[in-house]
Design an enzyme around this catalytic site. Structure first.
Site, short mmCIF file in Angstrom:
data_model
loop_
_atom_site.label_atom_id
_atom_site.label_comp_id
_atom_site.label_asym_id
_atom_site.label_seq_id
_atom_site.Cartn_x
_atom_site.Cartn_y
_atom_site.Cartn_z
N LYS A 57 0.72 -0.97 0.01
CA LYS A 57 -0.08 -0.02 -0.05
C LYS A 57 0.88 1.32 -0.07
O LYS A 57 2.04 1.28 0.29
CB LYS A 57 -0.81 0.03 1.06
N ARG A 123 -1.95 -5.29 14.87
CA ARG A 123 -2.51 -6.22 15.81
C ARG A 123 -1.42 -7.48 16.12
O ARG A 123 -1.50 -7.90 17.06
CB ARG A 123 -3.85 -6.82 15.50
#
Length: 298
Positions: A57, A123
């Site tokens: 990204k 996470r």
């Protein structure tokens, strides 16, 4: 350190030696331990540059708000709390040694984590610290009888921004946190101190979303879509953290002395302004420091 924070090192994967990951720990102990009413444990992260990894990204830096809260703690020097914080710092780089989707990584808690999206690294890098602090919270009970509360605090998902705009989200993951009114205290303090929060809920759906689909894994880290395009995209990451850290063994089904309160804060919408000045970076707001200070320090 790599033996204890295997997932953090897996995200780094030895791509560039000078980008070696780091764990930073900060601790505040009240001067008179007989006055302590709560033991607070905060897990945060600093993904100092985020390419998305193999799931590429265009990205940038993320904020380490937990450090700001500990600075506030040092200034206020509260008498009624002990506070321990840990931050995982890493670059999520892309290269020939990058970790990729469909790999299975073993967490510190012995849980097999199936990687679904390398751009959901936040996470991952908090998982093993959360396990360590879970164990520390259980050990703390031998030193004092005050309840312990675990937190993860992160600019974690785009879904948080889609769901609530520029507001932080507090999510109690278990009955112990709800009994201590953790999210509600943050919500109430945030309204008083100009750092408003919304309260979200962890439901059965969120645990089922990360349930294993085969015998090769125990939990799934993420799907292959952006969180903003996924139903309950800011809730199910908390479900992942509960399972991957081993906290699912310390919820309502555990005996009372083995229960640990855990609340997840997603501050993707509130930690910085939505737009910067000109071409500069967005402005850091200071959230969730006022809400946390009002809820637990004052």
């Amino acid at each position: 350190m790599s033996a204890f924070f295997f997932i953090l090192f897996y995200v780094w994967h030895g791509l560039v030696e000078r980008h070696h990951p780091r764990i930073v720990k900060l601790e505040y102990r009240a001067p008179d331990q007989s006055k302590v009413r709560e033991n607070l444990y905060f897990v945060g992260k600093g993904v100092t540059y985020d390419t998305g990894g193999a799931d590429i990204k265009a990205g940038g830096v993320m904020r380490a708000s937990v450090a700001g809260f500990l600075k506030t703690v040092s200034l206020l020097a509260p008498e009624h709390v002990n506070i321990t914080a840990g931050l995982s710092f890493v670059r999520n780089s892309v290269g020939s040694n990058s970790y990729v989707s469909d790999e299975v990584i073993l967490s510190r808690a012995g849980v097999r984590v199936l990687i679904g999206n390398t751009d959901a690294e936040g996470r991952l890098v908090m998982t093993d610290l959360l396990t360590e602090f879970k164990d520390a919270a259980l050990a703390e009970r031998e030193a004092n009888s005050a309840p312990s509360i675990l937190f993860t605090v992160a600019t974690l998902t785009g879904h948080a921004l889609r769901a609530y705009g520029g507001y932080g989200i507090a999510l109690d993951t278990n009955v112990s946190a709800r009994q201590l009114r953790v999210s509600r205290r943050i919500f109430d303090a945030g309204h008083v101190w100009g750092d408003p929060f919304e309260i979200s809920t962890l439901r059965r759906d969120d645990m089922e979303a990360v349930a294993p689909g085969s015998t090769s894994e125990d939990v799934v880290q993420a799907n292959d879509k952006p969180s903003s395009a996924t139903m309950r995209g800011h809730q199910f990451p908390a479900g992942y953290l509960v399972i991957a850290s081993g906290l699912d063994k310390h919820g309502s089904s555990a005996v009372p002395e083995q229960r640990v309160a855990y609340t997840h804060l997603d501050i993707a919408g509130s930690a910085e302004t939505l737009d910067g000045v000109g071409l500069s970076l967005p402005t850091v707001t200071g959230s969730p420091v006022p809400a946390l200070a009002g809820a637990f320090l004052l």
